[in-house]
Design a protein around this motif. Sequence first.
Motif, mmCIF file in Angstrom:
data_model
loop_
_atom_site.group_PDB
_atom_site.id
_atom_site.type_symbol
_atom_site.label_atom_id
_atom_site.label_comp_id
_atom_site.label_asym_id
_atom_site.label_seq_id
_atom_site.Cartn_x
_atom_site.Cartn_y
_atom_site.Cartn_z
ATOM 1 N N LEU A 240 1.208 -1.322 0.145
ATOM 2 C CA LEU A 240 -0.391 0.260 -0.168
ATOM 3 C C LEU A 240 0.157 1.196 -0.302
ATOM 4 O O LEU A 240 1.339 2.397 -0.598
ATOM 5 N N SER B 268 2.713 1.707 -3.355
ATOM 6 C CA SER B 268 2.627 2.191 -4.496
ATOM 7 C C SER B 268 1.269 3.489 -4.329
ATOM 8 O O SER B 268 1.018 4.068 -4.855
ATOM 9 N N LYS C 58 -0.629 4.622 -2.155
ATOM 10 C CA LYS C 58 -1.065 4.859 -1.420
ATOM 11 C C LYS C 58 -1.915 5.506 0.205
ATOM 12 O O LYS C 58 -0.805 5.207 1.119
ATOM 13 N N LYS D 269 -8.843 13.090 0.741
ATOM 14 C CA LYS D 269 -10.022 12.122 0.238
ATOM 15 C C LYS D 269 -9.567 11.239 1.217
ATOM 16 O O LYS D 269 -9.234 10.528 1.972
ATOM 17 N N PRO E 153 -8.649 6.951 2.359
ATOM 18 C CA PRO E 153 -8.398 6.442 2.250
ATOM 19 C C PRO E 153 -8.307 5.012 2.308
ATOM 20 O O PRO E 153 -9.681 4.498 1.490
ATOM 21 N N ASP E 154 -7.711 4.990 0.974
ATOM 22 C CA ASP E 154 -7.271 3.405 0.445
ATOM 23 C C ASP E 154 -7.146 2.296 1.418
ATOM 24 O O ASP E 154 -7.804 1.505 0.537
ATOM 25 N N ALA E 155 -6.981 2.421 2.888
ATOM 26 C CA ALA E 155 -7.207 1.318 3.606
ATOM 27 C C ALA E 155 -7.336 1.392 5.356
ATOM 28 O O ALA E 155 -6.865 2.426 5.354
ATOM 29 N N ILE F 79 -13.889 0.161 1.704
ATOM 30 C CA ILE F 79 -12.307 0.303 1.720
ATOM 31 C C ILE F 79 -11.948 -1.024 2.411
ATOM 32 O O ILE F 79 -12.243 -1.690 3.751
ATOM 33 N N TYR G 146 4.408 -0.253 6.147
ATOM 34 C CA TYR G 146 4.372 0.853 5.617
ATOM 35 C C TYR G 146 5.270 1.928 5.405
ATOM 36 O O TYR G 146 4.793 2.893 4.994
#
Length: 282
Positions: free
Chosen positions: A61, A64, A66, A157, A159-161, A182, A222
């Motif tokens: 994550l 990439s 995110k 925005k 979140p992606d996770a 999500i 992360y």
Amino acid sequence: MYKLPTLQELLEAGVHFGHQVRRGHPRMRPYIYGAREGVHVIDLTQSEKYLKEACEFVYELGKSGKVLLLVGTKKQAKPIIEELAKEVEAPYLVARWMGGFLTNFEQMQKNMKILKNYLEEKEKGKLSKYTKKEQLLLERKMLKLQKDFAGVMDFNKVPDAVFVVDAVSDNIAIREANRLNIPVVAIADTNSDPTEISYLIPGNDDAIKSIKVLVGAIASAYGEGKKEAGKAAVKEAEKAEKSKEKEKKAETEIAETLQVEVAVAEEMVEKKAVKEAERVIE
């Protein structure tokens, strides 16, 4: 590369201690080793296995580019989440989960904008246009918003996770994430429902040591992913720069070749003109 805690480290942190047997969730049975003195004991081999999977997910994550939102509103988790989130520059929520933070994100953005405008006006000394009573009421309201949005002020925005420390006390966060599809990464104690979690980590979500070791592993993975993303971005920038230099060099070479060709052509024309003039004189 990020480092995962060993089985011994998980054991020393008390990750294996669950809740009382009577409070256990039936769907957590596959992750429970047994019970001792009326308390569930979590299978640490599974904790290690699922922690590794969760770390791999958040690493990719970060790699990439995110966004992972860290959530931990229980007393013992707050300072840990805040400290580690700041280290890896990730958004976080520790004061409380505001209902609709994900499902009504537009409204949340409006509230954040109101808070930012207020802080700007306060800094510039523009609050004198309000009466003392209005200033007091406004100050109270903004202090509450500032506390709620402390870790997400620059968050623009969804979140992606989402990572959640306690899947029970912060269950609304998990439900909202599920509604928007999500992915959810969460510590799943013996009283949790694992079916709501995309990447569960069977473990103790109450002990400070346990929270620290599990959240630390997630944050580290992360953070390392984000570093790799940064390195990749630098390489891409260098590659683009080299490509530009190569194109510039090629353009310069073409221009120089054209100049030479033009000069040769002009010389030929000039010679031809001289010959023509000589013939006319004769």
